[in-house]
Design a protein around this motif. Structure first.
Motif, short mmCIF file in Angstrom:
data_model
loop_
_atom_site.label_atom_id
_atom_site.label_comp_id
_atom_site.label_asym_id
_atom_site.label_seq_id
_atom_site.Cartn_x
_atom_site.Cartn_y
_atom_site.Cartn_z
N ILE A 15 -0.91 -2.50 4.67
CA ILE A 15 -1.87 -1.52 5.17
C ILE A 15 -2.33 -1.99 6.54
O ILE A 15 -2.79 -3.12 6.70
CB ILE A 15 -3.07 -1.41 4.20
N ILE A 16 -2.19 -1.12 7.52
CA ILE A 16 -2.58 -1.43 8.90
C ILE A 16 -3.82 -0.62 9.24
O ILE A 16 -3.86 0.59 9.03
CB ILE A 16 -1.44 -1.08 9.90
N ARG A 52 0.71 2.70 -7.22
CA ARG A 52 0.06 2.09 -8.39
C ARG A 52 -0.27 0.63 -8.13
O ARG A 52 -1.39 0.17 -8.35
CB ARG A 52 0.95 2.21 -9.62
N GLU A 53 0.71 -0.13 -7.64
CA GLU A 53 0.50 -1.57 -7.41
C GLU A 53 -0.60 -1.83 -6.39
O GLU A 53 -1.46 -2.68 -6.59
CB GLU A 53 1.80 -2.24 -6.98
N VAL A 54 -0.59 -1.08 -5.28
CA VAL A 54 -1.62 -1.28 -4.26
C VAL A 54 -3.00 -0.93 -4.82
O VAL A 54 -3.97 -1.65 -4.63
CB VAL A 54 -1.31 -0.47 -2.98
N CYS A 85 1.73 1.26 5.23
CA CYS A 85 0.94 2.28 4.54
C CYS A 85 -0.36 2.58 5.28
O CYS A 85 -0.83 1.76 6.07
CB CYS A 85 0.57 1.80 3.13
N LYS A 86 -0.91 3.75 4.97
CA LYS A 86 -2.25 4.08 5.45
C LYS A 86 -3.12 4.39 4.24
O LYS A 86 -2.64 4.88 3.21
CB LYS A 86 -2.23 5.24 6.43
N VAL A 87 -4.40 4.09 4.37
CA VAL A 87 -5.36 4.35 3.30
C VAL A 87 -5.73 5.82 3.31
O VAL A 87 -6.01 6.40 4.36
CB VAL A 87 -6.63 3.49 3.49
#
Length: 148
Positions: A15-16, A52-54, A85-87
């Protein structure tokens, strides 16, 4: 089926944030700093498993932006697919698997994580269109390292 020749597949989400920093989680079991992720369940697709894992390790809901690398732990037969990824929702929450979080620069990634796990985050932090293909022994990179 020959168990000696089987592999498992894991996923990780790098996640950046808006400042170009990556989120690392500190694992409860060994204290290592890594990108959140884990092994896919046999009946789930790759993206569902990644999300799911994140979520399980961070409390964050993410959306994958790009596949940034494919990594094989040659000693354990684990193939890891790593995504930038992005949140999209949620907030950082400690879990049974993670005890701390840090937003880190590339230099901090190199200082905190072992080579085999740092390279995954560093590859995801680069704005490269091609995913990396690498192998390691669980700690150090081995052999030719490619971008394909």
């Amino acid at each position: 089926m020959d168990r000696q020749n089987t592999h498992s597949v894991s996923v990780a989400g790098v996640i950046i944030d808006d400042h170009g920093r990556a989120l690392l989680t500190q694992r409860r079991d060994n204290g290592h700093w890594e990108a959140p992720g884990g092994v896919l369940e046999r009946d789930e697709d790759i993206i569902t498993g990644l999300v799911r894992e994140v979520r399980e390790e961070t409390g964050l809901h993410v959306e994958p932006i790009a596949l940034t690398g494919v990594y094989k732990n040659m000693a354990r037969g684990i193939v890891a697919l790593v995504f930038r990824c992005k949140v999209t929702d949620g907030q950082l929450t400690e879990t049974d698997e993670t005890r701390a979080f840090r937003w880190v620069t590339a230099d901090e990634v190199r200082a905190l994580a072992s080579e085999a796990f740092a390279v995954r985050v560093l590859d995801a932090m680069r704005d490269n269109q091609m995913p990396a293909v690498r192998q390691h022994d669980g700690v150090h990179l081995i052999g030719a390292q490619l971008y394909v």
